[in-house]
Scaffold this motif. Structure first.
Motif, PDB file in Angstrom:
ATOM      1  N   SER A  59       0.850  -1.183   0.000  1.00 26.97           N
ATOM      2  CA  SER A  59       0.000   0.000   0.000  1.00 26.97           C
ATOM      3  C   SER A  59       0.892   1.242   0.000  1.00 26.97           C
ATOM      4  O   SER A  59       2.110   1.152   0.153  1.00 26.97           O
ATOM      5  CB  SER A  59      -0.915  -0.012   1.228  1.00 26.97           C
ATOM      6  N   THR A  60       0.250   2.386  -0.195  1.00 24.81           N
ATOM      7  CA  THR A  60       0.957   3.682  -0.176  1.00 24.81           C
ATOM      8  C   THR A  60       0.388   4.514   0.962  1.00 24.81           C
ATOM      9  O   THR A  60      -0.820   4.499   1.202  1.00 24.81           O
ATOM     10  CB  THR A  60       0.740   4.417  -1.519  1.00 24.81           C
ATOM     11  N   GLN A  65       4.291   7.806   0.293  1.00 23.03           N
ATOM     12  CA  GLN A  65       5.357   7.027   0.938  1.00 23.03           C
ATOM     13  C   GLN A  65       5.069   5.524   0.831  1.00 23.03           C
ATOM     14  O   GLN A  65       3.915   5.098   0.755  1.00 23.03           O
ATOM     15  CB  GLN A  65       5.471   7.387   2.425  1.00 23.03           C
ATOM     16  N   LEU A  66       6.141   4.743   0.868  1.00 20.32           N
ATOM     17  CA  LEU A  66       5.995   3.287   0.874  1.00 20.32           C
ATOM     18  C   LEU A  66       5.365   2.836   2.182  1.00 20.32           C
ATOM     19  O   LEU A  66       5.621   3.424   3.237  1.00 20.32           O
ATOM     20  CB  LEU A  66       7.368   2.617   0.753  1.00 20.32           C
ATOM     21  N   GLN A  67       4.577   1.788   2.122  1.00 21.50           N
ATOM     22  CA  GLN A  67       4.068   1.123   3.332  1.00 21.50           C
ATOM     23  C   GLN A  67       5.260   0.825   4.246  1.00 21.50           C
ATOM     24  O   GLN A  67       6.370   0.572   3.777  1.00 21.50           O
ATOM     25  CB  GLN A  67       3.323  -0.142   2.886  1.00 21.50           C
ATOM     26  N   SER A  68       5.041   0.827   5.560  1.00 23.03           N
ATOM     27  CA  SER A  68       6.171   0.879   6.508  1.00 23.03           C
ATOM     28  C   SER A  68       7.153  -0.294   6.387  1.00 23.03           C
ATOM     29  O   SER A  68       8.370  -0.089   6.455  1.00 23.03           O
ATOM     30  CB  SER A  68       5.650   0.990   7.941  1.00 23.03           C
ATOM     31  N   GLY A  93      -4.500   1.691  -2.548  1.00 21.45           N
ATOM     32  CA  GLY A  93      -4.416   3.123  -2.319  1.00 21.45           C
ATOM     33  C   GLY A  93      -5.804   3.733  -2.319  1.00 21.45           C
ATOM     34  O   GLY A  93      -6.817   3.031  -2.413  1.00 21.45           O
ATOM     35  N   ASP A  94      -5.827   5.057  -2.224  1.00 19.71           N
ATOM     36  CA  ASP A  94      -7.086   5.813  -2.150  1.00 19.71           C
ATOM     37  C   ASP A  94      -7.020   6.885  -3.237  1.00 19.71           C
ATOM     38  O   ASP A  94      -6.344   7.892  -3.089  1.00 19.71           O
ATOM     39  CB  ASP A  94      -7.186   6.410  -0.736  1.00 19.71           C
ATOM     40  N   GLN A  95      -7.708   6.618  -4.344  1.00 14.15           N
ATOM     41  CA  GLN A  95      -7.566   7.483  -5.531  1.00 14.15           C
ATOM     42  C   GLN A  95      -8.219   8.848  -5.371  1.00 14.15           C
ATOM     43  O   GLN A  95      -7.879   9.781  -6.101  1.00 14.15           O
ATOM     44  CB  GLN A  95      -8.127   6.790  -6.765  1.00 14.15           C
ATOM     45  N   TYR A  96      -9.162   8.998  -4.417  1.00 16.26           N
ATOM     46  CA  TYR A  96      -9.796  10.307  -4.211  1.00 16.26           C
ATOM     47  C   TYR A  96      -9.086  11.073  -3.084  1.00 16.26           C
ATOM     48  O   TYR A  96      -8.770  12.248  -3.224  1.00 16.26           O
ATOM     49  CB  TYR A  96     -11.280  10.142  -3.888  1.00 16.26           C
ATOM     50  N   GLY A  97      -8.825  10.403  -1.988  1.00 23.60           N
ATOM     51  CA  GLY A  97      -8.188  11.060  -0.842  1.00 23.60           C
ATOM     52  C   GLY A  97      -6.756  11.471  -1.129  1.00 23.60           C
ATOM     53  O   GLY A  97      -6.262  12.455  -0.577  1.00 23.60           O
ATOM     54  N   CYS A 103      -1.391   5.099  -5.296  1.00 26.32           N
ATOM     55  CA  CYS A 103      -0.586   3.871  -5.448  1.00 26.32           C
ATOM     56  C   CYS A 103       0.844   4.151  -5.894  1.00 26.32           C
ATOM     57  O   CYS A 103       1.462   3.343  -6.607  1.00 26.32           O
ATOM     58  CB  CYS A 103      -1.261   2.892  -6.420  1.00 26.32           C
ATOM     59  N   ASP A 104       1.398   5.274  -5.450  1.00 26.15           N
ATOM     60  CA  ASP A 104       2.778   5.612  -5.829  1.00 26.15           C
ATOM     61  C   ASP A 104       3.765   4.490  -5.507  1.00 26.15           C
ATOM     62  O   ASP A 104       4.720   4.260  -6.249  1.00 26.15           O
ATOM     63  CB  ASP A 104       3.236   6.880  -5.095  1.00 26.15           C
TER      64      ASP A 104
END
Ligand SMILES: Cc1cc2nc3c(=O)[nH]c(=O)nc-3n(C[C@H](O)[C@H](O)[C@H](O)COP(=O)(O)O)c2cc1C
Length: 175
Positions: A59-60, A65-68, A93-97, A103-104
């Motif tokens: 996840s992003t 930032q990368l997931q921890s 990821g969250d395309q609206y928020g 999804c970087d």
């Protein structure tokens, strides 16, 4: 190092469980007899090199930032020679928020894997998404891997995962 010939190593990182749940869906579609699941928190790095076929899930967070777990693993991952590996990526990821960072992480890890010799499979169309920018895009029409959105489009996840998993199964040459 033991060789896991013909097997798939699925390496995921997940802060609130969404990416992990998708890892289990993918494993169930491909079959647990050929897929080994790893939480990236629990690995050193060389485990990836045991597989010719890799699925990387993350996840992003926090504006791109990368997931921890992937963030901690990033330096060790960047030192792995992935030539000869077929690598498929998926992300949450969250395309609206987070419309300019959607999804970087998938793009960051995918492009690094490619730079380190991997053949990337599992490209996915951007049609049906409404983000503004994403590092996961390789052009306007294509993500480097499967992008999912449990925050806004959870009703599409199962279908997307099913289609994509069949696609990578073929691209891996496993059917
Ligand atoms: C504080 C916060 C920051 C986030 N930042 C991003 C982001 O920059 N880009 C993105 O696509 N999604 C972002 N998200 C959405 C998460 O990636 C999404 O909820 C995902 O499903 C979490 O997956 P996980 O439980 O596997 O970690 C963020 C969510 C939160 C709560």
């Amino acid at each position: 190092m033991s060789r896991k010939e013909g097997r798939v190593g699925l390496f995921y990182g997940s802060d609130t469980g969404c990416t992990e749940a998708v890892a289990r869906m993918i494993r169930d579609i491909l079959g647990s007899s050929i897929v080994d699941l790893y939480d990236v928190y629990d690995i050193e790095g060389p485990e990836l090199l045991e597989y010719d076929f890799l699925i990387l899930g993350l996840s992003t967070w926090h504006d791109g930032q990368l997931q921890s777990a992937w963030d901690d693993f990033y330096k060790r991952f960047s030192q792995l020679n992935l030539s000869g590996k077929k690598v498929a990526l998926y992300g949450l990821g969250d395309q609206y928020g987070y419309s300019t960072y959607y999804c970087d992480g998938v793009g960051v890890i995918g492009k690094l894997a490619e730079k380190n010799g991997a053949q990337i499979v599992g490209h996915w169309p951007t049609e049906g998404y409404e983000h503004d920018e994403s590092k996961a895009e390789i052009d306007d029409d294509t993500f480097i891997g499967l992008c999912l959105d449990e925050d806004n489009q959870d009703e599409l996840t199962e279908e997307r995962v099913t289609i994509w998993t069949k696609q990578i199964q073929e691209e891996f040459g496993l059917n």
